[in-house]
Each structure stands twice: as C-alpha cells, then as structure tokens.
Enzyme design. Structure first.
Site, PDB file in Angstrom:
ATOM      1  N   GLU A  47      17.227  74.746  23.379  1.00 21.91           N
ATOM      2  CA  GLU A  47      18.329  75.326  22.580  1.00 21.91           C
ATOM      3  C   GLU A  47      19.267  76.094  23.516  1.00 21.91           C
ATOM      4  O   GLU A  47      18.813  76.766  24.444  1.00 21.91           O
ATOM      5  CB  GLU A  47      17.696  76.318  21.577  1.00 21.91           C
ATOM      6  CG  GLU A  47      18.686  77.108  20.759  1.00 21.91           C
ATOM      7  CD  GLU A  47      17.994  78.207  19.921  1.00 21.91           C
ATOM      8  OE1 GLU A  47      16.941  78.739  20.337  1.00 21.91           O
ATOM      9  OE2 GLU A  47      18.530  78.525  18.842  1.00 21.91           O
ATOM     10  N   ASN A 110      25.374  76.644  16.214  1.00 22.66           N
ATOM     11  CA  ASN A 110      24.328  76.486  17.237  1.00 22.66           C
ATOM     12  C   ASN A 110      23.920  75.011  17.155  1.00 22.66           C
ATOM     13  O   ASN A 110      23.259  74.591  16.203  1.00 22.66           O
ATOM     14  CB  ASN A 110      23.165  77.432  16.902  1.00 22.66           C
ATOM     15  CG  ASN A 110      22.086  77.424  17.955  1.00 22.66           C
ATOM     16  OD1 ASN A 110      22.009  76.525  18.777  1.00 22.66           O
ATOM     17  ND2 ASN A 110      21.228  78.438  17.925  1.00 22.66           N
ATOM     18  N   LYS A 127      22.262  73.895  13.741  1.00 21.28           N
ATOM     19  CA  LYS A 127      21.088  74.662  13.280  1.00 21.28           C
ATOM     20  C   LYS A 127      21.297  75.232  11.876  1.00 21.28           C
ATOM     21  O   LYS A 127      22.313  75.892  11.598  1.00 21.28           O
ATOM     22  CB  LYS A 127      20.816  75.788  14.275  1.00 21.28           C
ATOM     23  CG  LYS A 127      19.553  76.599  14.019  1.00 21.28           C
ATOM     24  CD  LYS A 127      19.332  77.561  15.182  1.00 21.28           C
ATOM     25  CE  LYS A 127      18.070  78.374  15.070  1.00 21.28           C
ATOM     26  NZ  LYS A 127      17.890  79.270  16.240  1.00 21.28           N
ATOM     27  N   GLU A 146      22.012  85.842  15.682  1.00 20.47           N
ATOM     28  CA  GLU A 146      22.461  84.474  15.351  1.00 20.47           C
ATOM     29  C   GLU A 146      23.251  84.452  14.046  1.00 20.47           C
ATOM     30  O   GLU A 146      24.170  83.669  13.883  1.00 20.47           O
ATOM     31  CB  GLU A 146      21.261  83.529  15.270  1.00 20.47           C
ATOM     32  CG  GLU A 146      20.676  83.203  16.628  1.00 20.47           C
ATOM     33  CD  GLU A 146      19.768  81.998  16.573  1.00 20.47           C
ATOM     34  OE1 GLU A 146      20.208  80.913  16.191  1.00 20.47           O
ATOM     35  OE2 GLU A 146      18.577  82.154  16.920  1.00 20.47           O
ATOM     36  N   CYS A 172      14.889  75.352  17.226  1.00 20.84           N
ATOM     37  CA  CYS A 172      14.107  76.583  17.277  1.00 20.84           C
ATOM     38  C   CYS A 172      13.520  77.032  15.939  1.00 20.84           C
ATOM     39  O   CYS A 172      12.521  76.498  15.506  1.00 20.84           O
ATOM     40  CB  CYS A 172      14.929  77.695  17.926  1.00 20.84           C
ATOM     41  SG  CYS A 172      13.846  79.043  18.452  1.00 20.84           S
ATOM     42  N   ASN A 197      14.410  78.953  21.976  1.00 18.33           N
ATOM     43  CA  ASN A 197      14.407  80.200  22.766  1.00 18.33           C
ATOM     44  C   ASN A 197      13.651  81.200  21.907  1.00 18.33           C
ATOM     45  O   ASN A 197      14.201  81.712  20.914  1.00 18.33           O
ATOM     46  CB  ASN A 197      15.827  80.772  22.930  1.00 18.33           C
ATOM     47  CG  ASN A 197      16.667  80.082  23.974  1.00 18.33           C
ATOM     48  OD1 ASN A 197      16.796  80.549  25.102  1.00 18.33           O
ATOM     49  ND2 ASN A 197      17.266  78.968  23.586  1.00 18.33           N
TER      50      ASN A 197
HETATM   51  N1  CDV Z   1      16.129  81.143  18.620  1.00 19.41           N
HETATM   52  C1  CDV Z   1      15.317  81.283  17.549  1.00 19.41           C
HETATM   53  O1  CDV Z   1      15.526  80.671  16.515  1.00 19.41           O
HETATM   54  N2  CDV Z   1      14.260  82.121  17.696  1.00 19.41           N
HETATM   55  C2  CDV Z   1      13.353  82.436  16.630  1.00 19.41           C
HETATM   56  C3  CDV Z   1      12.812  83.841  16.770  1.00 19.41           C
HETATM   57  C4  CDV Z   1      13.856  84.852  16.525  1.00 19.41           C
HETATM   58  C5  CDV Z   1      11.674  84.092  15.822  1.00 19.41           C
HETATM   59  C6  CDV Z   1      12.183  81.459  16.594  1.00 19.41           C
HETATM   60  O2  CDV Z   1      11.842  81.000  15.489  1.00 19.41           O
HETATM   61  O3  CDV Z   1      11.571  81.190  17.620  1.00 19.41           O
END
Ligand code: CDV
Length: 312
Positions: A47, A110, A127, A146, A172, A197
C-alpha cells in the site's frame, strides 16, 4: 493458456520522508529485476508504495499534503516502473495516493493498480475500509488520518480476467473485513493482491499490539480459505519515521495455508508458483456458493451498519 502464475511479493522496508520518488522507484526496480531472474510473472508491492505512510501526520496545508499524491500515472517519476515491467515481461501491482478530477472536483483516494507487461492498467482499486480518524488526536503517539486525506473508494471490488485467471485487489484494512473477500468471491476471484502498512502499535487498543502478526495472518488465511482463492499480502515494514510497521508478508493458498512468508523487515522478495486450478477444489465443494449459500438469511449484512444488541 497456462493456469500457473509465478508470483513475487515485494515487501518494502521503511521509506523515510526524506526519500524521493526516484529513490523508491529504484528500489522497486531492483526487486523487479530479482523477480525476473526467478521467473516471476507478477510482482506485488505494498500500500502507498511510493512514499512514507504520510497519514501518520496531521497536516493542514493542502500543498504539503498534495506532495504525497500522484496526479498522473504514469508520471515522469513513475514511468521507469512501467518501462521495467515491459523490459522484464512482468505484471506489477502497487499502491499510491491518487489525486483525480472527477465530477468537476478534485478527489483523493488510496489506490492500488495492476499494470500489465505492456504498460496497460488492467485493474484499479480504491480503498473502501479507511481506518483511523479525520481530526487531529494529539494524545496518540502518531496519527492515522486516512479518513482525513482520502475519500472512501468508489469502484467497489471488481474482479477482472488477467494473468490467465480472475484477479481482484484490496488494500490493508480491507483484509480484516470478510465482506471484502466475499464480494470478490462472488465474482469467482482466484487471486487477491493486497498491500498494507500496519503499525505495530494501535493507539486506541494497545492490548492488541502483541497480536499484530497473528491477526495479520489470521484474516488473510481465513479470507483465502473461505473463498477458495490465493491471497498475496505484502507489507511495508520496519521503522519508518520512528513508527514500527509489521512485516509478515505472505502468499496464502486457497487451502488457507501460507506457502511463502517474509522473514525480515526490509526489502525482501517472496515467491510462489500458484496453480489457479487449485482454487477449484474449494470453489466446487465446501465453498460451492451457488449450492450452499443462503443469501435470504444474510439480509442484515447489507441492511444494518452497526451492531444492535438484543433488547433486555
Ligand atoms: N493502513 C491501514 O489500513 N492500517 C490498518 C491499521 C490502522 C489497523 C490495518 O488494518 O492494518
């Protein structure tokens, strides 16, 4: 057409704020060259691959924020990635902050794209499950803004024919939600490409910190098994601007088993030879959706957003 896809997951070590796009692109191309030497067809990156994970900072100056966004893809700085993909005969998937003019306004998402060896964008995903918060929360060791910097993705979870099979993407936090996988499962997805991330420390729930790697593997393995699909989950890892990001990049088979796993927190390639026909034994038996699902009984999933406990 062959149903075997040799997949390389390109975990990236940290990217500091001082690193420019060209330095990051050079690191990505080094991993692509390595993937090519191992006979890969596809390289999957994390990501927001091109920059540091900037939502950890509260910023109000739009010009400063926009420096983290791409308003063209490819651009002069990212074109070498597309050139390398053509040179090596590789498809690549990577995430970036996308700024676009849509419906007469500037929108920011994103985003993650799958690019074919011919430079064509085969698939784009924006996203949907944006974690974190929209306003500054000074009590946190670092922010997760975000919800401030991005809109909720407006493309759904399309699945396309690519790489000889059915391919989809998620980003993510999407991996923690069974809905993300199931919407693609209902389109016959055979391989999900996913970058992340994930900070080790979760400020609102620090008691989860020790379980970060477990939860990471748990959700991807469950999503793969329950939908009979490969999942390629690739991290940006290590200490980035003082914030620790978990690694644990994996390639998961439709059995739910991990078939390749990163062992460092740096730039590291993992590789698996994925036979897409392996998905059939799950899709045609225990998870034969047409035969066994009961959508009438699942109405609440789309009609209700938050949980409503039973009355006393
Ligand atoms: N970049 C993300 O989406 N990170 C989230 C954190 C904040 C929990 C994740 O689900 O990994």
């Amino acid at each position: 057409m062959s149903r075997i896809v040799t997949v390389a997951g390109a975990q990236m070590g940290p990217i500091q704020r001082s690193e420019n796009r060209s330095e990051v692109v050079a690191r990505m191309i080094a991993l692509m060259a390595q993937a090519h030497r191992h006979g890969a067809d596809l390289v999957v990156f994390p990501e927001l691959t091109l920059t540091t994970f900037f939502p950890r900072w509260f910023m109000t100056d739009q010009a400063e924020i926009d420096r983290f966004f791409e308003s063209a893809m490819p651009s002069a700085e990212t074109a070498p990635l597309f050139d390398a993909a053509a040179r090596f005969g590789l498809a690549i998937s990577f995430g970036y902050a996308e700024q676009v003019q849509e419906a007469d306004r500037t929108r920011r998402f994103n985003t993650q794209i799958l690019v074919g060896p011919d430079g064509r964008i085969l698939h784009k995903y924006r996203k949907i499950h944006l974690p974190g918060h929209a306003e500054h929360e000074p009590w946190r060791a670092f922010q997760h803004l975000e919800k401030r910097y991005f809109e909720v993705g407006n493309l759904g979870w399309p699945v396309v024919r690519a790489l000889g099979g059915h391919v989809g993407q998620m980003i993510c936090n999407d991996r923690r939600w069974p809905e993300s996988y199931r919407v693609m499962g209902l389109q016959g997805v055979e391989m999900i490409l996913l970058g992340y991330n994930t900070p080790r420390h979760n400020p609102p729930a620090p008691d989860h910190d020790a379980l970060g790697d477990f939860h990471n593997a748990l959700v991807m393995q469950a999503g793969a098994y329950q939908n009979g699909t490969f999942v390629v989950g690739i991290a940006k890892a290590g200490i980035e601007e003082g914030c620790e990001l978990i690694g644990g990049s994996v390639i998961v088979a439709p059995t739910g088993e991990v078939i390749a796993r990163a062992s460092t927190l740096g730039d590291e390639l993992i590789l698996a030879r994925c036979d897409l026909d392996w998905t059939r034994s799950y899709k045609e038996t225990v998870f034969n959706f047409a035969r066994h699902r009961e959508p009438e009984q699942y109405r609440m999933i789309v009609e209700r957003k938050g949980a409503v406990p039973p009355e006393a």
